[in-house]
Design a protein around this motif. Structure first.
Motif, mmCIF file in Angstrom:
data_model
loop_
_atom_site.group_PDB
_atom_site.id
_atom_site.type_symbol
_atom_site.label_atom_id
_atom_site.label_comp_id
_atom_site.label_asym_id
_atom_site.label_seq_id
_atom_site.Cartn_x
_atom_site.Cartn_y
_atom_site.Cartn_z
ATOM 1 N N THR A 1 4.930 -2.137 4.941
ATOM 2 C CA THR A 1 5.056 -2.049 6.401
ATOM 3 C C THR A 1 6.176 -2.946 6.935
ATOM 4 O OG1 THR A 1 3.829 -2.238 8.490
ATOM 5 C CG2 THR A 1 3.340 -3.881 6.815
ATOM 6 N N ASN A 2 6.574 -2.656 8.185
ATOM 7 C CA ASN A 2 7.489 -3.548 8.910
ATOM 8 C C ASN A 2 6.785 -4.144 10.127
ATOM 9 O OD1 ASN A 2 9.333 -0.772 8.247
ATOM 10 N ND2 ASN A 2 9.997 -2.687 7.342
ATOM 11 N N ASN A 3 5.468 -3.926 10.196
ATOM 12 C CA ASN A 3 4.740 -4.255 11.417
ATOM 13 C C ASN A 3 3.577 -5.213 11.120
ATOM 14 O OD1 ASN A 3 3.222 -4.237 13.723
ATOM 15 N ND2 ASN A 3 3.350 -2.017 14.028
ATOM 16 N N TYR A 4 3.574 -6.365 11.783
ATOM 17 C CA TYR A 4 2.521 -7.361 11.510
ATOM 18 C C TYR A 4 1.118 -6.858 11.840
ATOM 19 C CZ TYR A 4 5.810 -10.950 10.196
ATOM 20 O OH TYR A 4 6.763 -11.669 9.510
ATOM 21 N N ILE B 1 1.857 -10.216 1.929
ATOM 22 C CA ILE B 1 3.051 -10.891 1.408
ATOM 23 C C ILE B 1 4.200 -10.572 2.366
ATOM 24 C CG2 ILE B 1 4.651 -11.095 -0.526
ATOM 25 C CD1 ILE B 1 2.336 -9.978 -2.313
ATOM 26 N N VAL B 2 4.691 -11.586 3.052
ATOM 27 C CA VAL B 2 5.820 -11.382 3.971
ATOM 28 C C VAL B 2 7.103 -11.653 3.193
ATOM 29 C CG1 VAL B 2 6.859 -11.980 6.171
ATOM 30 C CG2 VAL B 2 4.381 -12.190 5.884
ATOM 31 N N GLY B 3 7.948 -10.633 3.115
ATOM 32 C CA GLY B 3 9.148 -10.707 2.270
ATOM 33 C C GLY B 3 8.874 -9.926 1.010
ATOM 34 N N ALA B 4 9.368 -8.682 0.979
ATOM 35 C CA ALA B 4 9.095 -7.823 -0.189
ATOM 36 C C ALA B 4 10.292 -7.799 -1.131
ATOM 37 C CB ALA B 4 8.757 -6.405 0.285
ATOM 38 N N GLY B 5 10.949 -8.958 -1.254
ATOM 39 C CA GLY B 5 12.078 -9.076 -2.178
ATOM 40 C C GLY B 5 11.572 -9.234 -3.604
ATOM 41 N N ARG B 6 12.330 -9.985 -4.381
ATOM 42 C CA ARG B 6 11.977 -10.039 -5.805
ATOM 43 C C ARG B 6 10.701 -10.827 -6.066
ATOM 44 N NH1 ARG B 6 17.704 -10.637 -8.734
ATOM 45 N NH2 ARG B 6 17.954 -12.368 -7.297
ATOM 46 N N VAL B 7 10.572 -11.988 -5.417
ATOM 47 C CA VAL B 7 9.333 -12.751 -5.623
ATOM 48 C C VAL B 7 8.161 -11.988 -5.005
ATOM 49 C CG1 VAL B 7 8.106 -14.901 -5.147
ATOM 50 C CG2 VAL B 7 10.550 -14.973 -5.638
ATOM 51 N N GLY B 8 8.345 -11.498 -3.770
ATOM 52 C CA GLY B 8 7.248 -10.836 -3.055
ATOM 53 C C GLY B 8 6.764 -9.585 -3.779
ATOM 54 N N SER B 9 7.689 -8.754 -4.226
ATOM 55 C CA SER B 9 7.256 -7.500 -4.862
ATOM 56 C C SER B 9 6.638 -7.763 -6.240
ATOM 57 C CB SER B 9 8.422 -6.509 -4.964
ATOM 58 O OG SER B 9 9.481 -7.084 -5.675
ATOM 59 N N ALA C 1 -6.904 -8.327 -5.279
ATOM 60 C CA ALA C 1 -7.019 -8.024 -3.844
ATOM 61 C C ALA C 1 -6.163 -6.821 -3.500
ATOM 62 C CB ALA C 1 -6.529 -9.228 -3.024
ATOM 63 N N ASP C 2 -6.423 -6.253 -2.336
ATOM 64 C CA ASP C 2 -5.499 -5.275 -1.774
ATOM 65 C C ASP C 2 -4.298 -6.045 -1.240
ATOM 66 O OD1 ASP C 2 -7.281 -3.288 -2.366
ATOM 67 O OD2 ASP C 2 -8.188 -3.271 -0.373
ATOM 68 N N VAL C 3 -3.158 -5.370 -1.206
ATOM 69 C CA VAL C 3 -1.929 -6.072 -0.845
ATOM 70 C C VAL C 3 -1.210 -5.357 0.292
ATOM 71 C CG1 VAL C 3 0.335 -6.843 -1.676
ATOM 72 C CG2 VAL C 3 -1.626 -6.888 -3.222
ATOM 73 N N VAL C 4 -0.759 -6.136 1.281
ATOM 74 C CA VAL C 4 0.141 -5.602 2.306
ATOM 75 C C VAL C 4 1.495 -6.276 2.103
ATOM 76 C CG1 VAL C 4 0.573 -5.276 4.765
ATOM 77 C CG2 VAL C 4 -1.787 -5.402 3.924
ATOM 78 N N LEU C 5 2.503 -5.453 1.868
ATOM 79 C CA LEU C 5 3.873 -5.960 1.677
ATOM 80 C C LEU C 5 4.643 -5.735 2.967
ATOM 81 C CD1 LEU C 5 5.278 -4.643 -1.729
ATOM 82 C CD2 LEU C 5 5.346 -7.002 -0.930
ATOM 83 N N LEU C 6 5.123 -6.799 3.585
ATOM 84 C CA LEU C 6 5.857 -6.649 4.847
ATOM 85 C C LEU C 6 7.284 -7.156 4.670
ATOM 86 C CD1 LEU C 6 4.691 -7.335 8.431
ATOM 87 C CD2 LEU C 6 6.834 -8.360 7.648
ATOM 88 N N ASP C 7 8.231 -6.393 5.168
ATOM 89 C CA ASP C 7 9.629 -6.839 5.133
ATOM 90 C C ASP C 7 10.334 -6.370 6.391
ATOM 91 O OD1 ASP C 7 11.441 -7.937 2.578
ATOM 92 O OD2 ASP C 7 12.627 -6.957 4.143
ATOM 93 N N ILE C 8 11.447 -7.037 6.683
ATOM 94 C CA ILE C 8 12.225 -6.671 7.862
ATOM 95 C C ILE C 8 13.035 -5.392 7.614
ATOM 96 C CG2 ILE C 8 14.291 -8.046 7.306
ATOM 97 C CD1 ILE C 8 14.202 -9.003 10.240
ATOM 98 N N VAL C 9 13.314 -5.108 6.355
ATOM 99 C CA VAL C 9 14.108 -3.921 6.009
ATOM 100 C C VAL C 9 13.223 -2.676 6.079
ATOM 101 C CG1 VAL C 9 15.515 -2.795 4.230
ATOM 102 C CG2 VAL C 9 15.564 -5.292 4.479
ATOM 103 N N GLU C 10 13.651 -1.713 6.871
ATOM 104 C CA GLU C 10 12.813 -0.522 7.058
ATOM 105 C C GLU C 10 12.821 0.361 5.815
ATOM 106 O OE1 GLU C 10 13.555 1.535 10.712
ATOM 107 O OE2 GLU C 10 13.361 -0.331 11.842
ATOM 108 N N GLY C 11 11.648 0.853 5.454
ATOM 109 C CA GLY C 11 11.522 1.768 4.322
ATOM 110 C C GLY C 11 11.322 1.061 2.991
ATOM 111 N N MET C 12 11.918 -0.121 2.831
ATOM 112 C CA MET C 12 11.880 -0.807 1.531
ATOM 113 C C MET C 12 10.452 -1.193 1.104
ATOM 114 S SD MET C 12 11.900 -4.138 0.345
ATOM 115 C CE MET C 12 13.047 -5.438 0.710
#
Ligand code: TXD
Length: 321
Positions: A69-72, A14-22, A34-45
């Protein structure tokens, strides 16, 4: 920190770990899909959200892995990539106002994700939805059955909710299909809306149906106006998770999906919501309903507005930055 994984399990990025993504990450994990990878541009979030979700596993009784993660590179080998990255609407802002900002974000996200998951099926959620899906299709070069947008499932769920509230019946007994673009020009098909098979046209008068259609068209804006800080995310996450489930479990559900059209409904080279069968290979087929002249005209008007925004978006990318 994580439980051992016995064998390969499906992975959804899921790219974008904001409200919809999270919220979507939570739905997918708690449904054990499924297993989930949450990616966002904001570090740590995304890392923090993933840890929070992991800490609920013992209580929610699932064993899904969740990575922030922040890394594709960490998204490699995903079966499905969902893109929710972008800015949500602010009060008074139309979905199209978001075009300029979100176009760049979605193209970057699509390219970043496809580089590590070339076999994935992509679901775009970011607004303006139909245009973003078109841009992601262009950016990835994917065949059209493997890239689509989520909007019709949400718009239909809203229409179903308002019908259920009006009639005082169980929402799950109401079935409706909303086609067209995700915006003021969406096309709710009232003659296909039923309560356990009974057409709503036998249960409600025309004025009431029109009022419910208007509320559906305004469904997103109504929530933005109430919340004042961002838009809807619970129902959008549920709608996206229904699509993820139909793909991962190969359910072949017939859902309204924003798909790239090649002549269906007389429309060419545009993305718009139409009924599709959704299974493990992505869009298995597009159903061409026998629409009335009025309905077909509404679909074409809707497609014209998407096309106009696709052209605007192409100008944005052609202009020197
Ligand atoms: O029916 C539908 N399709 C929709 C669409 C229903 C609801 C929401 N809809 C749209 O989804 C909404 O208008 C937005 O365009 C997106 C995401 O909505 P959300 O409410 O989740 O927005 P947030 O909470 O602001 O989250 C967006 C996240 C945020 O964490 C940013 O840091 C991140 O996106 N973001 C990025 N992530 C990765 N890479 C880049 N470049 C990036 N830019 C922002």
């Amino acid at each position: 920190m994580s439980y051992p994984i016995p064998c390969h399990l499906p992975r959804v990025t899921i790219v974008g770990a904001g409200r919809v993504g999270s919220t979507l990450a939570q739905r997918i994990a708690e449904k054990n899909l499924a297993d989930v990878v949450l990616l966002d541009i904001v570090e740590g979030m995304p890392q923090g959200l993933a840890l929070d979700l992991l800490e609920a596993r013992g209580i929610e009784l699932h064993n899904r892995q969740i990575i922030g993660t922040n890394n594709y590179a960490d998204t490699a080998g995903s079966e499905i990539v969902v893109i929710t990255a972008g800015l949500p609407r602010k009060p008074g802002m139309s979905r199209d106002d978001l075009l300029r900002t979100n176009a760049k974000i979605v193209v970057e996200a699509a390219k970043g994700a496809i580089a590590h998951s070339p076999n994935a099926i992509f679901i775009i959620v970011t607004n303006p939805l139909d245009v973003m899906t078109y841009l992601a299709w262009q950016a990835t070069g994917l065949p059209r059955d493997r890239i689509m947008g989520m909007a019709g499932v949400l718009d239909s769920a809203r229409f179903e909710t308002f019908i259920a509230l009006e009639l005082g019946v169980l929402p799950a007994d109401v079935k409706a299909m909303v086609l067209g673009s995700h915006g003021d020009l969406m096309v709710p098909l009232s003659r296909y809306a039923t309560v356990n098979g009974i057409p709503i046209t036998e249960l409600l008068d025309a004025a009431t149906i029109n009022r419910l259609i208007e509320r559906t068209r305004n469904g997103g804006a109504e929530i933005v106006e109430l919340m004042q800080t961002g838009g809807a995310f619970f129902a959008p996450a549920s709608a996206t998770s229904m699509m993820v489930e139909s793909i991962l479990l190969n359910q072949s559900r017939l859902l309204p999906i924003a798909a790239y059209l090649k002549g269906e409904y007389g429309l060419e080279d545009v993305v718009i919501g139409v009924p599709c069968r959704l299974g493990c290979s992505g869009i298995e087929s597009i159903l061409e309903l026998n629409l009335s002249d009025f309905e077909l005209k509404a679909l074409h008007t809707s497609a014209q507005s998407v096309r106009k925004n696709i052209e605007r978006s192409q100008e944005i990318f052609a202009a020197p930055s």
